[in-house]
Design an enzyme around this catalytic site. Structure first.
Site, mmCIF file in Angstrom:
data_model
loop_
_atom_site.group_PDB
_atom_site.id
_atom_site.type_symbol
_atom_site.label_atom_id
_atom_site.label_comp_id
_atom_site.label_asym_id
_atom_site.label_seq_id
_atom_site.Cartn_x
_atom_site.Cartn_y
_atom_site.Cartn_z
ATOM 1 N N TYR A 1 43.388 31.924 43.109
ATOM 2 C CA TYR A 1 44.405 32.919 42.486
ATOM 3 C C TYR A 1 43.291 33.872 41.704
ATOM 4 O O TYR A 1 43.583 34.021 40.487
ATOM 5 C CB TYR A 1 45.360 32.083 41.573
ATOM 6 C CG TYR A 1 46.592 32.652 41.018
ATOM 7 C CD1 TYR A 1 47.274 33.645 41.745
ATOM 8 C CD2 TYR A 1 46.968 32.526 39.695
ATOM 9 C CE1 TYR A 1 48.514 34.458 41.279
ATOM 10 C CE2 TYR A 1 48.221 33.164 39.234
ATOM 11 C CZ TYR A 1 48.698 33.962 39.909
ATOM 12 O OH TYR A 1 49.954 34.652 39.490
ATOM 13 N N HIS B 1 46.645 40.794 40.620
ATOM 14 C CA HIS B 1 47.678 40.115 40.893
ATOM 15 C C HIS B 1 48.360 39.164 40.057
ATOM 16 O O HIS B 1 49.609 39.056 39.695
ATOM 17 C CB HIS B 1 47.304 39.402 42.301
ATOM 18 C CG HIS B 1 48.416 38.611 42.859
ATOM 19 N ND1 HIS B 1 49.554 39.050 43.597
ATOM 20 C CD2 HIS B 1 48.626 36.968 42.826
ATOM 21 C CE1 HIS B 1 50.138 37.865 43.844
ATOM 22 N NE2 HIS B 1 49.746 36.614 43.674
ATOM 23 N N ARG C 1 56.976 36.605 32.913
ATOM 24 C CA ARG C 1 56.646 36.364 31.505
ATOM 25 C C ARG C 1 55.992 37.584 30.906
ATOM 26 O O ARG C 1 55.041 37.868 30.499
ATOM 27 C CB ARG C 1 55.552 35.302 31.392
ATOM 28 C CG ARG C 1 55.995 33.971 32.020
ATOM 29 C CD ARG C 1 54.823 32.889 31.702
ATOM 30 N NE ARG C 1 53.562 33.495 32.433
ATOM 31 C CZ ARG C 1 53.097 33.454 33.710
ATOM 32 N NH1 ARG C 1 54.019 32.690 34.575
ATOM 33 N NH2 ARG C 1 51.636 33.832 34.084
ATOM 34 N N GLU D 1 50.670 37.648 51.707
ATOM 35 C CA GLU D 1 49.702 37.703 50.735
ATOM 36 C C GLU D 1 48.482 38.162 51.412
ATOM 37 O O GLU D 1 47.902 37.411 52.433
ATOM 38 C CB GLU D 1 49.825 36.562 49.837
ATOM 39 C CG GLU D 1 50.893 36.140 49.062
ATOM 40 C CD GLU D 1 50.293 35.199 47.970
ATOM 41 O OE1 GLU D 1 51.424 35.072 47.116
ATOM 42 O OE2 GLU D 1 49.328 34.445 48.232
ATOM 43 N N GLU E 1 44.667 38.190 51.817
ATOM 44 C CA GLU E 1 43.819 37.651 51.316
ATOM 45 C C GLU E 1 42.385 37.506 52.052
ATOM 46 O O GLU E 1 42.582 37.916 53.190
ATOM 47 C CB GLU E 1 44.065 36.141 50.886
ATOM 48 C CG GLU E 1 45.170 35.927 50.245
ATOM 49 C CD GLU E 1 45.446 34.427 49.622
ATOM 50 O OE1 GLU E 1 44.335 33.575 49.645
ATOM 51 O OE2 GLU E 1 46.723 34.243 49.301
ATOM 52 N N ASP F 1 48.429 34.318 53.434
ATOM 53 C CA ASP F 1 49.049 33.389 52.762
ATOM 54 C C ASP F 1 50.527 33.719 52.752
ATOM 55 O O ASP F 1 51.306 33.981 51.829
ATOM 56 C CB ASP F 1 48.526 33.066 51.535
ATOM 57 C CG ASP F 1 49.204 31.822 50.882
ATOM 58 O OD1 ASP F 1 49.585 31.039 51.543
ATOM 59 O OD2 ASP F 1 49.147 31.876 49.434
ATOM 60 N N GLN G 1 59.636 29.033 46.695
ATOM 61 C CA GLN G 1 58.623 28.629 45.675
ATOM 62 C C GLN G 1 59.215 28.878 44.405
ATOM 63 O O GLN G 1 58.812 27.810 43.495
ATOM 64 C CB GLN G 1 57.446 29.962 46.096
ATOM 65 C CG GLN G 1 56.248 30.001 45.000
ATOM 66 C CD GLN G 1 55.384 30.856 45.434
ATOM 67 O OE1 GLN G 1 55.495 31.635 45.933
ATOM 68 N NE2 GLN G 1 54.281 30.959 44.389
ATOM 69 N N TYR H 1 58.272 25.353 42.007
ATOM 70 C CA TYR H 1 56.868 25.185 41.757
ATOM 71 C C TYR H 1 56.505 24.605 40.511
ATOM 72 O O TYR H 1 55.355 24.276 40.130
ATOM 73 C CB TYR H 1 56.167 26.663 41.853
ATOM 74 C CG TYR H 1 56.470 27.461 40.526
ATOM 75 C CD1 TYR H 1 55.534 27.689 39.568
ATOM 76 C CD2 TYR H 1 57.655 28.214 40.536
ATOM 77 C CE1 TYR H 1 55.661 28.493 38.239
ATOM 78 C CE2 TYR H 1 58.020 29.092 39.294
ATOM 79 C CZ TYR H 1 56.826 29.220 38.349
ATOM 80 O OH TYR H 1 57.150 30.101 37.087
#
Length: 407
Positions: A123, A128, A137, A193, A195, A227, A234, A238
């Site tokens: 990550y 991102h 948040r 995603e 990557e 990904d 999720q 999670y």
């Protein structure tokens, strides 16, 4: 470098690249090859013609259905193979054995180049991580540990597939908005995603961490990595242990492994790390790669739209830091293990590496060239990722990794 073989000037597979893969020719046999322009050099045939010496040894090595045993021989051998092929391709005129060694890429089927024993997803993009954090948040987008260590989780190696493999829409538990009771449903928020992933090139010993200054000795090469992610599955699952069914249904990789040494001309320094990492993660020099990344989405109408342009140079945590942290507790790695970077987003909205960010959690649908819009992927959509690095006339690319969503 010049070659007698006609090669398109914009090819990903130049003389400076020579990536390794596993192909299946008209005879139905899987074996190792090297991409050059629009062709593949059949390494088993090259061994038969004595290009590398020790004909029986190399023939057996290159007739394997995966590259693990070849990679395990070590970088000195793979470097020697690439240099010998560069010499062969740079001859004043086509060698007599050219027709026996070359096959057009359009005549073959590509396969997974590796047996992937273990797979870890990191990550490592601060853009991102911050974007996702802001959605969920707003007052505390980056968790306290993020700037101190490369966050990661252990994924599922069995569902890693090669470019072109259809992706079935996953089912799982979803918590509808405003409800306290989950439902069982097909994912309605299927995402990609963007990557890259590196391939482990030699085994380490259980209980012995890999020092940061030795980390790249363990990295054979890189592939493109998608990904696939079911955001609604999720979101419900999670907490507290991290991704599970929202991630492990499929991950796609490009078929050609670009050797790390081929990317040496494109090395750059990564972003400034503040606070400074702990001693075991501190590095010097150019540890990132100036690698242009692109994502396109093709709808069932056939219209294709480039929806993201990013760059691997944005990664906050380098490959060396990822690998060193992965093993600092004594965890061992093995040849063929895959370590993915995490979504690579850049600083601008057009460089965000997932639909979650591009459409900002579904609030800002993106427009496509056929007039349609997307917040998440629909059945029949095809996602294609591409990557290349270029410096002057030297170009090294990855080809592509694509997948089409099916019900």
């Amino acid at each position: 470098m010049n070659t007698w073989l006609p090669i398109p000037t914009d090819t990903d597979f130049s003389l400076y690249n020579l990536p390794f893969g596993i192909f299946e020719g008209p005879d139905g046999q899987r074996r190792a090859g090297v991409a050059i322009g629009n062709h593949i050099i059949d390494l088993a045939a090259a061994a038969d013609h004595g290009l590398f010496g020790k004909r029986r040894f190399f023939r057996r090595l290159f007739e394997q259905p995966v590259l693990n045993e070849f990679i395990a021989q070590g970088k000195p051998l793979s470097t020697r193979i690439r240099r010998r092929l560069q010499q062969w391709l740079s001859a004043p005129e086509a060698p007599e054995n050219a027709a026996a060694l070359l096959i057009e890429q359009q005549r073959v089927r590509m396969h997974l180049p590796l047996h992937v024993g273990d797979y870890t997803d990191f990550y490592s993009s601060i853009e991102h991580a911050t974007n996702v954090g802001r959605m969920f948040r707003p007052d505390n987008p980056l968790l306290p540990n993020w700037r101190w260590l490369p966050v990661g989780y252990h994924g599922r190696a069995s569902s890693i597939v090669v470019d072109g493999t259809p992706i079935r829409r996953p089912h799982g538990q979803i918590l509808p908005k405003g409800s306290e009771i989950p439902i069982f449903s097909a994912s309605q928020q299927l995402d990609f995603e963007l990557e890259i992933a590196f391939v482990i090139g030699k085994d380490s010993t259980l209980g012995q961490p890999i020092p940061i200054e030795e980390a790249e000795d363990y990295i054979f090469g890189l592939v493109l990595f998608n990904d696939w992610s079911a955001r609604d599955i999720q979101r419900w699952e999670y907490v507290p242990l991290g991704p599970f069914l929202g991630k492990n249904f499929a991950s796609s990789i490009s078929p050609w492994i670009v050797p790390l040494e081929a990317l040496k001309p494109f090395r750059v320094k990564g972003p400034r790390q503040d606070p400074a990492p702990l001693d075991y993660l501190r590095t010097t020099g150019a540890r990132n790669i100036d690698l242009a990344l692109e994502v396109s989405l093709r709808t069932p109408t056939g219209a294709e739209t480039v929806i993201c342009r990013s760059n691997a140079r944005y990664l906050y945590w380098s490959m060396a830091q990822q690998l060193t942290h992965h093993t600092v507790n004594g965890c061992n790695v093995r040849v063929g293990d895959l370590m993915a970077s995490g979504t690579i987003s850049g600083p601008t909205p057009d460089s965000y590496g997932s639909l979650l960010e591009l459409a900002w959690g579904g609030q800002r649908p993106i427009s496509l060239s056929d007039g349609s819009t997307r917040t998440f992927l629909l059945d029949g959509d095809t996602v294609t990722m591409r990557a290349h690095a270029q410096k002057g006339d030297v170009r090294v690319g990855f080809g592509q990794v694509s997948g089409t969503i099916c019900a």
